[in-house]
Each structure stands twice: as C-alpha cells, then as structure tokens.
Design a protein around this motif. Structure first.
Motif, PDB file in Angstrom:
ATOM      1  N   LEU A  81      36.769  -5.636  50.063  1.00 22.61           N
ATOM      2  CA  LEU A  81      38.141  -5.416  50.492  1.00 22.61           C
ATOM      3  C   LEU A  81      38.490  -3.936  50.588  1.00 22.61           C
ATOM      4  CD1 LEU A  81      39.907  -8.193  48.409  1.00 22.61           C
ATOM      5  CD2 LEU A  81      39.595  -8.166  50.867  1.00 22.61           C
ATOM      6  N   GLY A  82      37.536  -3.062  50.244  1.00 24.70           N
ATOM      7  CA  GLY A  82      37.756  -1.642  50.402  1.00 24.70           C
ATOM      8  C   GLY A  82      38.282  -0.933  49.171  1.00 24.70           C
TER       9      GLY A  82
ATOM     10  N   ARG B 184      45.536 -12.334  44.763  1.00 28.04           N
ATOM     11  CA  ARG B 184      45.588 -11.069  45.488  1.00 28.04           C
ATOM     12  C   ARG B 184      44.371 -10.935  46.408  1.00 28.04           C
ATOM     13  NH1 ARG B 184      45.636  -4.943  42.899  1.00 28.04           N
ATOM     14  NH2 ARG B 184      46.071  -3.850  44.849  1.00 28.04           N
ATOM     15  N   GLN B 185      43.196 -11.303  45.875  1.00 30.68           N
ATOM     16  CA  GLN B 185      41.992 -11.258  46.693  1.00 30.68           C
ATOM     17  C   GLN B 185      42.136 -12.144  47.922  1.00 30.68           C
ATOM     18  OE1 GLN B 185      39.015 -12.469  43.905  1.00 30.68           O
ATOM     19  NE2 GLN B 185      38.602 -10.400  43.194  1.00 30.68           N
ATOM     20  N   ARG B 186      42.663 -13.335  47.710  1.00 28.98           N
ATOM     21  CA  ARG B 186      42.803 -14.281  48.819  1.00 28.98           C
ATOM     22  C   ARG B 186      43.765 -13.741  49.879  1.00 28.98           C
ATOM     23  NH1 ARG B 186      45.677 -18.671  50.747  1.00 28.98           N
ATOM     24  NH2 ARG B 186      44.389 -20.405  51.494  1.00 28.98           N
ATOM     25  N   GLU B 187      44.886 -13.166  49.439  1.00 26.30           N
ATOM     26  CA  GLU B 187      45.875 -12.633  50.371  1.00 26.30           C
ATOM     27  C   GLU B 187      45.285 -11.502  51.210  1.00 26.30           C
ATOM     28  OE1 GLU B 187      50.249 -10.397  50.257  1.00 26.30           O
ATOM     29  OE2 GLU B 187      49.406 -11.285  48.442  1.00 26.30           O
TER      30      GLU B 187
ATOM     31  N   LEU C 136      42.101 -10.967  51.824  1.00 26.21           N
ATOM     32  CA  LEU C 136      41.073 -11.509  52.703  1.00 26.21           C
ATOM     33  C   LEU C 136      41.690 -12.148  53.945  1.00 26.21           C
ATOM     34  CD1 LEU C 136      38.587 -13.061  50.121  1.00 26.21           C
ATOM     35  CD2 LEU C 136      38.080 -11.248  51.768  1.00 26.21           C
ATOM     36  N   LEU C 137      42.787 -12.883  53.760  1.00 23.78           N
ATOM     37  CA  LEU C 137      43.454 -13.511  54.897  1.00 23.78           C
ATOM     38  C   LEU C 137      43.969 -12.454  55.876  1.00 23.78           C
ATOM     39  CD1 LEU C 137      45.402 -16.432  53.179  1.00 23.78           C
ATOM     40  CD2 LEU C 137      43.438 -16.614  54.712  1.00 23.78           C
ATOM     41  N   GLU C 138      44.507 -11.361  55.314  1.00 23.02           N
ATOM     42  CA  GLU C 138      44.976 -10.278  56.173  1.00 23.02           C
ATOM     43  C   GLU C 138      43.815  -9.679  56.963  1.00 23.02           C
ATOM     44  OE1 GLU C 138      46.956  -7.431  53.770  1.00 23.02           O
ATOM     45  OE2 GLU C 138      48.682  -8.718  53.323  1.00 23.02           O
ATOM     46  N   ARG C 139      42.684  -9.527  56.287  1.00 24.76           N
ATOM     47  CA  ARG C 139      41.519  -8.956  56.964  1.00 24.76           C
ATOM     48  C   ARG C 139      40.970  -9.909  58.019  1.00 24.76           C
ATOM     49  NH1 ARG C 139      36.252  -6.154  54.101  1.00 24.76           N
ATOM     50  NH2 ARG C 139      35.294  -5.420  56.036  1.00 24.76           N
ATOM     51  N   ILE C 140      40.957 -11.197  57.705  1.00 23.52           N
ATOM     52  CA  ILE C 140      40.498 -12.194  58.680  1.00 23.52           C
ATOM     53  C   ILE C 140      41.378 -12.153  59.921  1.00 23.52           C
ATOM     54  CG2 ILE C 140      40.342 -14.677  59.128  1.00 23.52           C
ATOM     55  CD1 ILE C 140      39.443 -14.985  56.179  1.00 23.52           C
ATOM     56  N   SER C 141      42.701 -12.073  59.707  1.00 25.74           N
ATOM     57  CA  SER C 141      43.627 -12.015  60.836  1.00 25.74           C
ATOM     58  C   SER C 141      43.361 -10.786  61.690  1.00 25.74           C
ATOM     59  CB  SER C 141      45.069 -11.999  60.326  1.00 25.74           C
ATOM     60  OG  SER C 141      45.985 -11.876  61.385  1.00 25.74           O
TER      61      SER C 141
END
Length: 264
Positions: free
Chosen positions: A62-63, A86-89, A91-96
C-alpha cells in the motif's frame, strides 16, 4: 526447510515471496524479527512471525514506509480489526484507481487502433495539395501553450480518416453556402447570415470549445492574415469581409460587443 522449532529464513522467504536478504534486514531493524534461533544460531520463524511478515507485506504494498509499518504493528493500543479495515479501504481505493487506469489504457488502445493519425498522404488525399505541414508547425508555435490547442490535439487524436473526410465535406459545404450568400448580397445581420455564422462557429467547435468572443477574434484574423483572405475571396470576392460582418452581427445578438471581444 523446517526445524522442530519453526521455519528457517530460506523457507519463509520462499513462502512469502521475498528475498532472504530482505528478511535479514527486517530482522535487524526489528520490523519482522525471527523469534527463535537454532542451536547453530540460525534464525527460525514461528507462525506468529510469519503472520507479522504477511501484514508487513500488505502495508508495504500500500506504499507505507517501513518505519510507519513498524509503528502500526507495534502500537500497543492498535486494534487489529481497525488495521484490517484500514488495509481493506486503502486496497479498494487502489483497485478503483487501477481500474480507471486500465480503462484509460483501453481507450487509448482503441483510439490508436481505430483512429490512427493521418499520414501526409492522407492529408493530401483529404485536403488536397494546398495542405502544407508548415501550417501545423506554425499553429503549434502560435497557440501550442493554449488550452484550446491541447483540447484540439486531444480531439483530433481520436478522429479516424473517415471522420476527417466528414470534417472536410462539412467545411466545403459551409464555404459554398458562405460564398453563395455573399454572391446573393445577403445582409450580414440577417437571420440567414446568423445561421451561417453559427455553422461557422460549430465547425471550429469540432476541435475546441469556441465562444462568440473567440469567433470574433478568429474572423478578424482572417482579414489580417493574407493567406486566409485569399482563400475565402478565391471562393467569392468579398467573402472574407462578409464573414467578419456576419460573425460580429451574430456575436452582438448574443450579448458580445465585437469592439471589446477577447480570446475568452
């Protein structure tokens, strides 16, 4: 390999997909230390050690800087569920974001495949021998830093050869109607002339958004640049001045004073 006390550093490296050197570094800085040692002083990792390494990998993906990852994992007040949420949120932003990038790449591939840029031969075929490459160079030198130039480059990059032919046909039809109106003595302030002025503005708007004020500035340039004047007047003597008058009259009808018109 495994020992009776846990996994060796080589086995963990293969399991999680990082190098032995990386695991040694993480051990030294206390980010993901091995909790045990063999009798010969080799590092060994138990299940909790490997789970921590997996969490480090997720945060690194996630950087997060390594120092921040260590603080997150070692905070005694940290909530494991909050960390995972937090990790999931993130990751979803990155996927988008990645999905948007994929869509952009697909659009670009389609544009390249379907709408390859015109070759010099294509330009001659569509626009005739009057087309000169230096016109494009001159235009970029004059307007290359303007938002209108950027907009026109973006739009024309997507245009196919067939679409360029449609543009040329539309321009020819407009010029023929402008010449006919000049020849017939149509009043530049008449509704008929206003319709032609709107068609002229629409022809420009194919390439960039053109306001009435911008159209006035362009029309005046036709009288200032002899090449434009000669092109229009070759279709019908006096056409250049008639077009300027029609554009200015139409601009007035839309609340723009031609005397104070600017490029905006």
């Amino acid at each position: 390999m495994t020992t009776g006390e846990g996994l060796t550093v080589g086995a963990v490296a293969e399991l999680v997909g990082v190098s032995v050197r990386t695991l040694h570094h993480w051990d030294r800085i206390g980010l993901a230390p091995a909790s045990g040692r063999t009798w010969s002083d080799y590092r060994v990792y138990d299940d909790d050690d490997v789970a921590r390494i997996h969490r480090v990998l997720v945060y690194r993906e996630l950087g997060f800087p390594l120092a921040e990852i260590g603080s997150l994992l070692d905070d005694p007040a940290a909530d494991e569920h909050a960390h995972l949420a937090r990790q999931r949120e993130l990751l979803l932003e990155r996927i988008s974001h990645l999905q948007e990038m994929v869509s952009a790449v697909d659009r670009l591939k389609e544009a390249i495949t379907m709408n390859a840029p015109l070759t010099p031969e294509d330009r001659v075929e569509i626009f005739g021998t009057d087309w000169k490459e230096e016109y494009q160079i001159e235009a970029e030198q004059r307007w290359g830093d303007s938002p209108q130039w950027a907009q026109s480059q973006e739009r024309t990059a997507r245009m196919s050869k067939a679409e360029w032919k449609q543009v040329k046909a539309g321009m020819d039809a407009l010029n023929a109607d402008l010449a006919a109106a000049t020849r017939a003595g149509v009043d530049p302030a008449s509704p008929e002339a206003a319709e032609l002025a709107e068609r002229h503005r629409a022809s420009i708007a194919q390439f960039y958004d053109c306001t009435y004020s911008m159209q006035v500035c362009l029309a005046r340039m036709y009288t200032q640049d002899q090449r434009f004047a000669e092109t229009y007047d070759a279709l019908e003597p006096g056409l250049t001045q008639w077009l300027v008058a029609a554009v200015e009259a139409n601009a007035r009808a839309h609340g723009v004073d031609p005397e104070t018109a600017t490029w905006e």
